[in-house]
Design a protein around this motif. Structure first.
Motif, PDB file in Angstrom:
ATOM      1  N   SER A 245     -12.061  -0.064   0.637  1.00 23.31           N
ATOM      2  CA  SER A 245     -11.148  -0.247   1.764  1.00 23.31           C
ATOM      3  C   SER A 245     -11.917  -0.385   3.073  1.00 23.31           C
ATOM      4  O   SER A 245     -11.544  -1.142   3.950  1.00 23.31           O
TER       5      SER A 245
ATOM      6  N   ASN B  18       0.830  -1.206   0.000  1.00 27.28           N
ATOM      7  CA  ASN B  18       0.000   0.000   0.000  1.00 27.28           C
ATOM      8  C   ASN B  18       0.861   1.252   0.000  1.00 27.28           C
ATOM      9  O   ASN B  18       1.731   1.420   0.862  1.00 27.28           O
TER      10      ASN B  18
ATOM     11  N   GLU C 219      -1.843   1.414  -4.754  1.00 25.67           N
ATOM     12  CA  GLU C 219      -1.918  -0.041  -4.579  1.00 25.67           C
ATOM     13  C   GLU C 219      -1.009  -0.765  -5.561  1.00 25.67           C
ATOM     14  O   GLU C 219      -1.022  -0.464  -6.757  1.00 25.67           O
TER      15      GLU C 219
ATOM     16  N   SER D 289      -4.707  -0.358   4.601  1.00 21.95           N
ATOM     17  CA  SER D 289      -5.545  -1.259   3.797  1.00 21.95           C
ATOM     18  C   SER D 289      -5.104  -2.714   3.926  1.00 21.95           C
ATOM     19  O   SER D 289      -5.435  -3.554   3.091  1.00 21.95           O
TER      20      SER D 289
ATOM     21  N   GLY E 163      -8.326  -6.759  -2.346  1.00 23.88           N
ATOM     22  CA  GLY E 163      -7.593  -6.290  -1.173  1.00 23.88           C
ATOM     23  C   GLY E 163      -6.510  -7.292  -0.797  1.00 23.88           C
ATOM     24  O   GLY E 163      -6.264  -8.272  -1.504  1.00 23.88           O
TER      25      GLY E 163
END
Length: 424
Positions: free
Chosen positions: A366, A152, A165, A207, A389
């Motif tokens: 998120s 992240n 990301e 995240s 994620g």
């Protein structure tokens, strides 16, 4: 087919970041029950539907959603009682008309979306079928390749990594269970690689991936490649980027932050092109600011070794998607139903993209919730890949288990073969 709505109930819950969210329950004459909750993002585009919060500093730092809950029960509920739960479009259009603002500001995009999801789920429950099968209109043949946000970016002590990301895409298998196992192995190996690089264990970022160890994207991608190679998955795991560049854009100077310096749109595109020539990048999302349409048109022309996706640029909005298609500003978009605020509008955006050869990539937010409807979209629409994620934190793990369950319960189902879409 008919099943009338008999009650609409709502309450405040919290998301995975302990921020309040609206949860709505809809019941029908047949006894079917549907639950819906609105997740929220960290990077929120200016064109997204409005998230209504109470702004009362004495509770949850102003983030509580009691007004939104009240709107669901007192304003929306009475208008929906007696409506056919299978008429999703009529339900959503009724709420849009009740609100009467372009961005769902009066009743709250989070309110309307939660009701919309609850109705969608109640319809599937009335048919005694999983929602993804309701969306697919029958059995599914593929599940999407999951993409994992392992490192992240953002602002840290001592460095700012401009790209938001860094993702791994484990595609070199036809089994979703293997794809997930590959990703977990690389994510765990990456901890060792980063420890060697930093001289200490990597920090967990907001995240849930690892905090960026460098302000240089190339350095990070090289460390990721090292972890992939160490696990023996060379050529089977590719990468992707979500730059979220609106967060690092300086409107006054019309420049972007990159490696601690200010660069122009052209320089950022040239750097992205260099990365695509150096690493296997499946897609690059939000490379430029959400209003830099000219830059995106150029990016699509220049970046022929990757898929250019819009997120903040398109916000799952059919009007903006049409503009992006006409200008050739993106090759696809990130599908986040809560951005536009109803199931109907999100599906309309998806259908427009599908009809015009644009890729849709469903994604959680998120600030996620367990049982996110985006998973039913991913599986029911049988898209090539989706954003999950990091493989850490309960609601993200639940998404992976959802994929494995859906796959196991669907005879002959396999992982989507994304190799024809790859441009590297």
């Amino acid at each position: 087919m008919e099943d009338r709505i008999t009650s609409v109930w709502a309450q405040q819950i919290i998301d995975c970041k302990c921020r309040p969210a609206v949860e709505v329950e809809i019941r029908t004459e047949s006894g079917a029950i549907g639950l819906g909750a609105a997740p929220t993002g960290t990077s929120v585009g200016m064109h997204e539907s409005f998230v209504l919060r109470d702004n009362d500093p004495s509770t949850y730092k102003g983030l509580s959603v009691h007004q939104a809950v009240n709107n669901a029960v007192s304003v929306i509920g009475p208008a929906l009682i007696g409506m056919n739960v299978f008429d999703q479009r009529a339900i959503d259009e009724k709420m849009i008309a009740l609100d009467g603002t372009p961005d769902k500001r009066r009743l709250g995009g989070n309110t309307i979306y939660s009701v919309s999801v609850a109705a969608f789920r109640a319809a599937a429950a009335a048919l005694s079928t999983p929602l993804y099968k309701h969306i697919a209109g029958g059995d599914i043949r593929t599940v999407p390749v999951p993409c994992f946000n392992v490192i992240n970016g953002g602002r840290y002590d001592g460095l700012t990594q401009a790209f938001n990301e860094f993702l791994i895409v484990p595609y070199g298998t036809d089994r979703v269970d293997s794809s997930i196992e590959m990703a977990v192995a690389v994510f765990q190996k990456l901890a060792d690689v980063l420890t060697d690089y930093l001289g200490h264990k990597p920090q967990v970022a907001s995240s849930y991936g690892y905090a960026a160890p460098s302000d240089d994207p190339e350095t990070i991608l090289a460390l990721m490649q090292k972890a992939v190679d160490a696990c023996g998955y060379t050529g089977r795991i590719a990468f992707a980027l979500d730059c979220a560049s609106s967060e690092m854009y300086n409107k006054a100077t019309n420049t972007y932050l990159l490696k601690g310096k200010s660069v122009s749109s052209d320089e950022l595109i040239a750097y992205a092109r260099y990365l695509t020539e150096t690493f296997p990048l499946v897609f690059i999302e939000d490379l430029l600011d959400e209003n830099d349409w000219t830059g995106y048109v150029k990016a699509v022309r220049e970046l022929d070794r990757t898929i250019v996706l819009g997120d903040d640029l398109t916000v799952t909005n059919q009007v903006l998607l049409k503009k992006a298609y006409q200008l050739r500003a993106v090759s696809g978009f990130v599908l986040k139903p809560n951005q536009v605020g109803t199931i109907t509008e999100a599906l309309d955006a998806y259908r427009f993209a599908e009809e015009h050869g644009m890729i849709a990539v469903p994604s959680g937010r998120s600030g996620g919730v367990v049982d996110d409807v985006v998973m039913d979209f991913s599986v029911g629409l049988q898209v090539p890949f989706q954003k999950n994620g990091a493989p850490r934190s309960g609601e993200r793990i639940e998404k992976l288990n959802f994929l494995m369950r859906a796959n196991a319960r669907s005879p002959g189902c396999r992982l989507y073969d994304i190799s024809p879409l790859l441009r590297f």
